[in-house]
Motif scaffolding. Structure first.
Motif, PDB file in Angstrom:
ATOM      1  N   ALA A 230       0.834  -1.206   0.000  1.00 21.77           N
ATOM      2  CA  ALA A 230       0.000   0.000   0.000  1.00 21.77           C
ATOM      3  C   ALA A 230       0.868   1.255   0.000  1.00 21.77           C
ATOM      4  O   ALA A 230       0.626   2.191  -0.775  1.00 21.77           O
ATOM      5  CB  ALA A 230      -0.926  -0.010   1.214  1.00 21.77           C
ATOM      6  N   THR A 343      -4.740   4.071 -11.048  1.00 17.36           N
ATOM      7  CA  THR A 343      -4.772   2.746 -10.415  1.00 17.36           C
ATOM      8  C   THR A 343      -3.814   2.595  -9.234  1.00 17.36           C
ATOM      9  O   THR A 343      -4.132   1.854  -8.296  1.00 17.36           O
ATOM     10  CB  THR A 343      -4.505   1.644 -11.456  1.00 17.36           C
ATOM     11  N   TYR A 346      -5.815   3.668  -6.317  1.00 18.47           N
ATOM     12  CA  TYR A 346      -6.819   2.660  -5.959  1.00 18.47           C
ATOM     13  C   TYR A 346      -6.171   1.510  -5.189  1.00 18.47           C
ATOM     14  O   TYR A 346      -6.718   1.025  -4.189  1.00 18.47           O
ATOM     15  CB  TYR A 346      -7.489   2.085  -7.214  1.00 18.47           C
ATOM     16  N   GLU A 347      -5.008   1.074  -5.670  1.00 23.68           N
ATOM     17  CA  GLU A 347      -4.335  -0.055  -5.027  1.00 23.68           C
ATOM     18  C   GLU A 347      -3.848   0.307  -3.626  1.00 23.68           C
ATOM     19  O   GLU A 347      -3.849  -0.532  -2.729  1.00 23.68           O
ATOM     20  CB  GLU A 347      -3.179  -0.534  -5.894  1.00 23.68           C
ATOM     21  N   ILE A 349      -5.325   2.412  -1.582  1.00 23.81           N
ATOM     22  CA  ILE A 349      -6.511   2.377  -0.716  1.00 23.81           C
ATOM     23  C   ILE A 349      -6.897   0.934  -0.397  1.00 23.81           C
ATOM     24  O   ILE A 349      -7.128   0.577   0.770  1.00 23.81           O
ATOM     25  CB  ILE A 349      -7.686   3.107  -1.392  1.00 23.81           C
ATOM     26  N   MET A 350      -6.969   0.093  -1.430  1.00 23.80           N
ATOM     27  CA  MET A 350      -7.329  -1.310  -1.208  1.00 23.80           C
ATOM     28  C   MET A 350      -6.303  -2.012  -0.333  1.00 23.80           C
ATOM     29  O   MET A 350      -6.641  -2.840   0.517  1.00 23.80           O
ATOM     30  CB  MET A 350      -7.488  -2.023  -2.546  1.00 23.80           C
ATOM     31  N   ILE A 353      -6.915  -1.104   3.301  1.00 22.80           N
ATOM     32  CA  ILE A 353      -8.122  -1.762   3.807  1.00 22.80           C
ATOM     33  C   ILE A 353      -7.864  -3.246   4.069  1.00 22.80           C
ATOM     34  O   ILE A 353      -8.222  -3.790   5.123  1.00 22.80           O
ATOM     35  CB  ILE A 353      -9.282  -1.584   2.814  1.00 22.80           C
ATOM     36  N   LEU A 354      -7.214  -3.912   3.120  1.00 24.19           N
ATOM     37  CA  LEU A 354      -6.928  -5.342   3.274  1.00 24.19           C
ATOM     38  C   LEU A 354      -5.936  -5.589   4.408  1.00 24.19           C
ATOM     39  O   LEU A 354      -6.027  -6.597   5.113  1.00 24.19           O
ATOM     40  CB  LEU A 354      -6.394  -5.909   1.960  1.00 24.19           C
ATOM     41  N   PHE A 378      -6.426 -12.415  -1.015  1.00 25.70           N
ATOM     42  CA  PHE A 378      -6.653 -10.965  -1.052  1.00 25.70           C
ATOM     43  C   PHE A 378      -5.781 -10.305  -2.116  1.00 25.70           C
ATOM     44  O   PHE A 378      -6.241  -9.490  -2.919  1.00 25.70           O
ATOM     45  CB  PHE A 378      -6.346 -10.345   0.315  1.00 25.70           C
ATOM     46  N   ASN A 379      -4.505 -10.664  -2.098  1.00 26.48           N
ATOM     47  CA  ASN A 379      -3.558 -10.071  -3.038  1.00 26.48           C
ATOM     48  C   ASN A 379      -3.941 -10.388  -4.476  1.00 26.48           C
ATOM     49  O   ASN A 379      -3.971  -9.500  -5.343  1.00 26.48           O
ATOM     50  CB  ASN A 379      -2.143 -10.593  -2.733  1.00 26.48           C
ATOM     51  N   GLU A 382      -7.296  -8.582  -5.524  1.00 26.55           N
ATOM     52  CA  GLU A 382      -7.089  -7.138  -5.704  1.00 26.55           C
ATOM     53  C   GLU A 382      -6.387  -6.856  -7.024  1.00 26.55           C
ATOM     54  O   GLU A 382      -6.805  -5.997  -7.807  1.00 26.55           O
ATOM     55  CB  GLU A 382      -6.269  -6.589  -4.533  1.00 26.55           C
ATOM     56  N   ILE A 386      -7.851  -4.989 -10.545  1.00 27.99           N
ATOM     57  CA  ILE A 386      -7.287  -3.710 -10.982  1.00 27.99           C
ATOM     58  C   ILE A 386      -6.722  -3.804 -12.388  1.00 27.99           C
ATOM     59  O   ILE A 386      -6.665  -2.802 -13.123  1.00 27.99           O
ATOM     60  CB  ILE A 386      -6.203  -3.226  -9.987  1.00 27.99           C
TER      61      ILE A 386
END
Length: 434
Positions: A230, A343, A346-347, A349-350, A353-354, A378-379, A382, A386
């Motif tokens: 992140a 992107t 976005y990644e 942020i994700m 969160i993860l 999860f990885n 995600e 994307i």
């Protein structure tokens, strides 16, 4: 965009300090990513040690021998490199204008290198002989897994960077063949999964060598890798390193660098005017011969959301991608003619969160390996998602056009699910610590 701290300070405070050019924003945030990962890794290893799931290793060392010749030479060598390059960047004319090229060149300050080599070697000799004993002693030292975090982070950095470069050049083999030396030594062009795979192999080998339970170790790496990813993606976003999405045809960029709404005909005209750029840019999904060949999506930002969340033109990006900016001189004076989906943002942020989810559920999972299996799922999910709006080179796989990252993420999801199924009933072993 801020290719280095010089641009950030200039925009925020109106001050121009040339020496700040040597501090690359992407590199600094990658360093922050490693520090964040190291903090999480250390904390988790200590938690598992307190539950007696991990044990220390005892090694015998000899103290009081004085400074060894090999140590003196190696420290002097690193002192020379530090003086030759780091001090040299302030003393060699023009080095601060393009620090990355300077660091990879043969230029430097020979005088500073020799002086710093002498200081480093001399201090190593002095410090070693200051505590020299008449008769060297053998002592037994206890090493916990968390004491080895520094070594593991260093391995992750070295093998991760090497793996990221190798996988990137395999994915872009045509470009590599044209300029193999430039492709391998440039700072841009890194593939996350290449780094993850190679760093993972190196750390598992290291864990086996040092008798660290590998299932517990990979569990600690799950949250650590997620937070590091992140933070690292923030570096991609802030510097504009090319890891961005496909064009958003609802907007275009003005010559001055502003993002403005556009009709579809205005979008097509902008692409047509800059077709030469799109023919040589990172749009490797298909050969670009006409406007219709440029992969894009049309998404207008809702009134409550800033335009930059769906359309970003990466002005002053660090890889000099795009078309010239008006009223801009010097390095990093380009922008994307049609804004793209950010992107990396976005990644990031994700990823955060993860990470929070993994950090929460880690306390409820005892079966060794299961948390890592969740991380892999999860990885993979995600990254697979994307990639649908991210610029990347694709390959044929099972009758589909998929990028290297999509293929790897697909197998990561399968591997994560398999690990959870196979490990969910395993109980951690309580180890008696002597």
């Amino acid at each position: 965009m801020y290719p280095n701290i010089y641009f950030l300070v200039k925009e925020w405070f109106g001050v121009e300090l040339d020496f700040l050019r040597m501090f690359n924003t992407f590199g600094l945030l990658v360093a922050c990513a490693f520090l964040a990962g190291a903090w999480v890794l250390t904390k988790e290893l200590k938690r598992l040690q307190s539950k007696q799931y991990l044990k220390p290793v005892y090694k015998k060392i000899t103290v009081g021998k004085g400074a060894e010749t090999s140590t003196i030479i190696s420290n002097a060598f690193f002192g020379f490199i530090l003086g030759f390059k780091i001090i040299g960047i302030f003393t060699v004319a023009g080095a601060l204008k393009n620090p990355q090229d300077f660091l990879l060149s043969r230029q430097g300050s020979l005088v500073a290198g020799i002086l710093l080599a002498a200081v480093a070697g001399g201090y190593t000799w002095y410090a070693g002989n200051k505590n020299k004993l008449g008769k060297p002693e053998t002592r037994e030292i206890r090493y916990w897994p968390h004491d080895r975090v520094g070594d593991m982070i260093m391995l992750a950095a070295i093998f991760g960077f090497a793996g990221a470069k190798i996988f990137h050049n395999l994915e872009n083999f045509d470009t590599f063949i044209k300029d193999p030396i430039g492709s391998l030594t440039s700072f841009d062009g890194l593939t996350f999964y290449g780094g993850l795979i190679c760093a993972g192999i190196a750390i598992l080998v290291y864990a086996k060598k040092n008798n660290i339970n590998r299932w517990h170790l990979v569990d600690t790496f799950g949250p650590a890798l997620m937070i590091a990813y992140a933070v690292g993606r923030l570096g991609c976003q802030v510097s504009g390193d090319g890891d961005w999405g496909i064009p958003n045809s609802a907007y275009i960029s003005t010559p001055e660098g502003k993002v403005v709404p556009a009709t579809f005909s205005q979008y097509e005209q902008t692409v047509q005017n800059n077709l030469a750029y799109y023919q040589k840019s990172l749009h490797g999904v298909t050969e670009v011969n006409d406007v219709k060949d440029v992969w894009h999506k049309t998404v207008k930002a809702p009134s409550w959301l800033p335009t930059g969340f769906v359309a970003y033109n990466y002005t002053n990006n660090v890889i000099n991608e795009g078309v010239p900016l008006a009223n801009c001189e010097g390095d990093w004076c380009r922008q994307l003619p049609v804004p793209v989906f950010p992107t990396p943002f976005y990644e990031a942020i994700m990823g955060f969160i993860l990470f929070l989810i993994l950090w929460k559920i880690r306390l409820k999972i005892d079966a060794p390996g299961v948390l890592f299996g969740v991380y892999l799922i999860f990885n993979g999910m995600e990254r697979f998602l994307i990639e649908k709006i991210r610029v990347n080179t694709t390959s044929h796989f099972l009758g589909m056009h998929l990028s290297q990252a999509e293929i790897i993420s697909f197998f990561l999801i399968l591997a994560g699910a398999a690990i959870i199924v196979l490990r969910k009933n395993k109980k951690p072993e309580i180890i008696a610590i002597k």
